[in-house]
Write an enzyme that holds these catalytic residues in place. Structure first.
Site: not given
Length: 318
Positions: A46, A112, A207-209, A211
């Site tokens: 990242y 990863h 988990p929030l797609g 956003g």
């Protein structure tokens, strides 16, 4: 109830880079810790490297409050990403991550991606040596690409399970990271039961797609050119409009609880098992604190039935 983690990638890589601010990100990490978040998830790729540097700075004086997870195995070039699972590289990557994170031990070190040119057992053996050396406390594996090597009738995570069964023969797997959300529940079929049966934790990525399940994104709004959502098939204007009923359903449940759609989406992930920890990304203090609050939201049987009845999320290849 379970806990919510913090995905640190958006703070310095990929999403809305024009909005990334180092000092603000440090405050976001501190706000998350203050709200009870413990698991912080990053990776050497990242940035590359800048995300680990940021987290190392944020944890000065607060390292004992965090369960620190990072990853190795992917190298970022100008126009490409390649896997490197050679044992010598794994050892060097770990030492470099320790320096950037300003810590003497990594709580969870994740692979990863497996290197197709190196037997995964060799890579995992090198990672196990890091545990023996006291540089790492536990090992984790990220799920292979969703459509990698899938034949007719195969489940999405069959390839990941095959990898897990191989590396388990070398050293125990403590956690698996895989996408899991209301609009992408495929990990429930096979992967979560496999982990539950063996006492393996699950870090629920996205988990929030990305956003979308927060209800703050609008069809056709556009994304910055370097934002991966600008090229993702679920974020075309057509698909975002088609998937609005999913967000509407989450918002309806949220209103009954005085919560937000994001908190409902995270509470749903938490209900999938005590071994599951959602790891939503966040760049701002407000979102980190809101996400942490999802751990206090108890969904009813009615809520769960409504979520189960929501339309399946569409993609451009459907």
């Amino acid at each position: 109830m379970g806990a919510v983690g913090l995905g640190c990638m958006p703070m310095s890589w990929a999403y809305s880079t024009s909005q990334q601010r180092g000092d603000r990100s440090v405050r976001t990490v501190h706000a998350a810790l203050d709200a009870g978040v413990q698991l912080l998830d990053t990776a050497d790729m990242y940035g590359p490297f800048t995300n680990e540097l940021l987290i190392g700075r944020a944890l000065r004086g607060r390292r004992s409050e965090a369960f620190l997870s990072t990853k190795c195995g992917l190298l970022v070039g100008d126009q490409h990403i390649v896997a490197n699972g050679r044992p010598g590289y794994v050892r060097r990557a770990c030492d470099a991550s320790l320096r950037r994170l300003q810590t003497d031990v990594i709580d969870l070190y994740q692979l990863h991606r497996a290197d197709p040119e190196v037997p995964v057992e060799e890579t995992w053996g090198a990672m196990a040596d890091l545990v023996t050396a006291g540089k790492v406390r536990a090992l984790g594996l990220c799920a292979v690409g969703a459509r990698a090597g899938r034949g007719p009738g195969a489940r999405m995570h069959d390839g990941t399970i095959r990898q897990l069964e191989r590396v388990q023969q070398v050293f125990p797997v403590s956690a698996v990271q895989a996408e899991l959300s209301v609009w992408s529940p495929q990990a429930l079929d096979g992967l979560l039961p496999w982990c539950a049966a063996r006492g393996v934790g699950v870090l629920a990525a996205m988990p929030l797609g990305n956003g979308y399940l927060t209800g703050t994104l609008k069809p056709g709004q556009g994304f910055e050119p370097d934002d991966p959502r600008a090229r993702h098939p679920r974020f075309t204007a057509e698909m975002m409009a088609a998937n609005q009923p999913v967000v509407v359903g989450l918002r309806r449940i949220a209103e009954r609880h005085g919560a937000t759609p994001a908190q409902v989406a995270l509470a749903w992930v938490l209900r999938q098992g005590r071994h599951v920890v959602p790891v939503p990304g966040a760049k701002r203090e407000r979102w980190a604190v809101e996400n942490a609050g999802a751990a206090e939201l108890v969904l009813t049987d009615r809520d769960l039935a409504e979520i189960a009845g929501l339309p399946r999320a569409r993609e451009s290849w459907d």
